[in-house]
Design a protein around this motif. Structure first.
Motif, PDB file in Angstrom:
ATOM      1  N   LYS A 127       0.832  -1.211   0.000  1.00  0.00           N
ATOM      2  CA  LYS A 127       0.000   0.000   0.000  1.00  0.00           C
ATOM      3  C   LYS A 127       0.866   1.261   0.000  1.00  0.00           C
ATOM      4  O   LYS A 127       0.580   2.227  -0.694  1.00  0.00           O
ATOM      5  CB  LYS A 127      -0.950   0.002   1.191  1.00  0.00           C
ATOM      6  CG  LYS A 127      -2.066  -1.022   1.057  1.00  0.00           C
ATOM      7  CD  LYS A 127      -3.030  -0.970   2.214  1.00  0.00           C
ATOM      8  CE  LYS A 127      -4.077  -2.031   2.050  1.00  0.00           C
ATOM      9  NZ  LYS A 127      -5.413  -1.513   1.882  1.00  0.00           N
ATOM     10  N   PHE A 128       1.962   1.240   0.788  1.00  0.00           N
ATOM     11  CA  PHE A 128       2.863   2.389   0.864  1.00  0.00           C
ATOM     12  C   PHE A 128       3.543   2.640  -0.477  1.00  0.00           C
ATOM     13  O   PHE A 128       3.586   3.774  -0.960  1.00  0.00           O
ATOM     14  CB  PHE A 128       3.901   2.150   1.969  1.00  0.00           C
ATOM     15  CG  PHE A 128       4.947   3.219   2.061  1.00  0.00           C
ATOM     16  CD1 PHE A 128       4.636   4.458   2.618  1.00  0.00           C
ATOM     17  CD2 PHE A 128       6.230   3.005   1.586  1.00  0.00           C
ATOM     18  CE1 PHE A 128       5.593   5.454   2.696  1.00  0.00           C
ATOM     19  CE2 PHE A 128       7.190   3.997   1.668  1.00  0.00           C
ATOM     20  CZ  PHE A 128       6.872   5.226   2.220  1.00  0.00           C
TER      21      PHE A 128
ATOM     22  N   ALA B 188       0.987   3.980  -3.002  1.00  0.00           N
ATOM     23  CA  ALA B 188       0.535   5.344  -2.738  1.00  0.00           C
ATOM     24  C   ALA B 188       1.654   6.371  -2.846  1.00  0.00           C
ATOM     25  O   ALA B 188       1.439   7.486  -3.313  1.00  0.00           O
ATOM     26  CB  ALA B 188      -0.099   5.421  -1.343  1.00  0.00           C
ATOM     27  N   THR B 189       2.853   6.006  -2.421  1.00  0.00           N
ATOM     28  CA  THR B 189       3.943   6.977  -2.325  1.00  0.00           C
ATOM     29  C   THR B 189       4.842   6.992  -3.556  1.00  0.00           C
ATOM     30  O   THR B 189       5.321   8.052  -3.959  1.00  0.00           O
ATOM     31  CB  THR B 189       4.795   6.677  -1.071  1.00  0.00           C
ATOM     32  OG1 THR B 189       3.929   6.584   0.059  1.00  0.00           O
ATOM     33  CG2 THR B 189       5.825   7.762  -0.819  1.00  0.00           C
ATOM     34  N   PHE B 190       5.071   5.827  -4.155  1.00  0.00           N
ATOM     35  CA  PHE B 190       6.024   5.718  -5.249  1.00  0.00           C
ATOM     36  C   PHE B 190       5.376   5.233  -6.544  1.00  0.00           C
ATOM     37  O   PHE B 190       6.072   4.771  -7.447  1.00  0.00           O
ATOM     38  CB  PHE B 190       7.175   4.785  -4.859  1.00  0.00           C
ATOM     39  CG  PHE B 190       7.970   5.290  -3.686  1.00  0.00           C
ATOM     40  CD1 PHE B 190       8.935   6.276  -3.850  1.00  0.00           C
ATOM     41  CD2 PHE B 190       7.732   4.799  -2.416  1.00  0.00           C
ATOM     42  CE1 PHE B 190       9.650   6.757  -2.770  1.00  0.00           C
ATOM     43  CE2 PHE B 190       8.450   5.275  -1.325  1.00  0.00           C
ATOM     44  CZ  PHE B 190       9.409   6.264  -1.500  1.00  0.00           C
TER      45      PHE B 190
ATOM     46  N   LYS C 152      11.941   3.310  -7.421  1.00  0.00           N
ATOM     47  CA  LYS C 152      11.879   4.624  -6.764  1.00  0.00           C
ATOM     48  C   LYS C 152      12.008   4.485  -5.252  1.00  0.00           C
ATOM     49  O   LYS C 152      12.676   5.290  -4.610  1.00  0.00           O
ATOM     50  CB  LYS C 152      10.575   5.341  -7.121  1.00  0.00           C
ATOM     51  CG  LYS C 152      10.514   5.831  -8.541  1.00  0.00           C
ATOM     52  CD  LYS C 152       9.195   6.533  -8.801  1.00  0.00           C
ATOM     53  CE  LYS C 152       9.077   7.010 -10.234  1.00  0.00           C
ATOM     54  NZ  LYS C 152       7.773   7.666 -10.470  1.00  0.00           N
ATOM     55  N   LEU C 153      11.389   3.475  -4.688  1.00  0.00           N
ATOM     56  CA  LEU C 153      11.483   3.234  -3.247  1.00  0.00           C
ATOM     57  C   LEU C 153      12.925   2.971  -2.839  1.00  0.00           C
ATOM     58  O   LEU C 153      13.447   3.582  -1.905  1.00  0.00           O
ATOM     59  CB  LEU C 153      10.599   2.047  -2.843  1.00  0.00           C
ATOM     60  CG  LEU C 153      10.813   1.497  -1.431  1.00  0.00           C
ATOM     61  CD1 LEU C 153      10.321   2.490  -0.392  1.00  0.00           C
ATOM     62  CD2 LEU C 153      10.126   0.160  -1.279  1.00  0.00           C
TER      63      LEU C 153
ATOM     64  N   GLN D 266      15.206   6.050  -3.208  1.00  0.00           N
ATOM     65  CA  GLN D 266      14.941   7.017  -2.139  1.00  0.00           C
ATOM     66  C   GLN D 266      15.550   6.531  -0.828  1.00  0.00           C
ATOM     67  O   GLN D 266      16.191   7.296  -0.106  1.00  0.00           O
ATOM     68  CB  GLN D 266      13.426   7.217  -1.977  1.00  0.00           C
ATOM     69  CG  GLN D 266      13.028   8.268  -1.004  1.00  0.00           C
ATOM     70  CD  GLN D 266      13.295   9.678  -1.509  1.00  0.00           C
ATOM     71  OE1 GLN D 266      13.421   9.906  -2.691  1.00  0.00           O
ATOM     72  NE2 GLN D 266      13.391  10.618  -0.604  1.00  0.00           N
TER      73      GLN D 266
END
Length: 142
Positions: free
Chosen positions: A85-86, A89-91, A97-98, A101
């Motif tokens: 989910k993270f 939603a975030t990446f 990308k995760l 980062q």
């Protein structure tokens, strides 16, 4: 097929961590563990755990005087659900990308980099094995 349990709230996740770490236990023990990090009332812990029972996040043994609670969801499954989910939603669902980062925003030790390399090698081997496996077991053999 049973319905998947919902995403736990932050407070529910704290309680699940206690249950995963200590195993089946009473509300009092969970509350004592939570209170080591921040002040939380017994009735608050009890209410949250009762809601978690209704949601299917914990199970309760009603035998005896004290109710014993245990996690009804596995730690690894919950981590996977939350991470999926993270990342979505975030990446935008991008694992690249995760990772970029995460690695770009902090010092990464040589040991951590070695572990990451081993993981990447294992994934490459697993992917190679999957791509060389026969796609159709019913295909004629020459």
């Amino acid at each position: 097929m049973p319905k998947a349990p919902p995403k736990p709230t932050d407070s529910e996740l704290e309680i699940l961590h206690v249950l995963w770490q200590h195993g089946p236990t009473t509300v009092r023990t969970v509350n004592e563990q939570l209170s080591q990090h921040r002040e939380v009332g017994y009735t608050t812990t009890l209410k949250i755990m009762q809601l978690m029972l209704e949601k299917g996040l914990v199970q309760r043994d009603d035998e005896g005087r004290s109710h014993i609670y245990r996690a009804a969801v596995r730690e690894q499954d919950t981590q996977g659900l939350l991470l999926d989910k993270f990342v979505a939603a975030t990446f935008g669902g991008s694992a690249l990308k995760l990772v970029m980062q995460a690695l770009g925003n902090r010092h990464t030790s040589a040991d951590e980099l070695a572990q990451i390399r081993r993981l990447l090698n294992d994934i490459e081997i697993q992917n190679a094995n999957q791509s060389t496996s026969p796609a159709d077991d019913d295909a004629p053999v020459a």
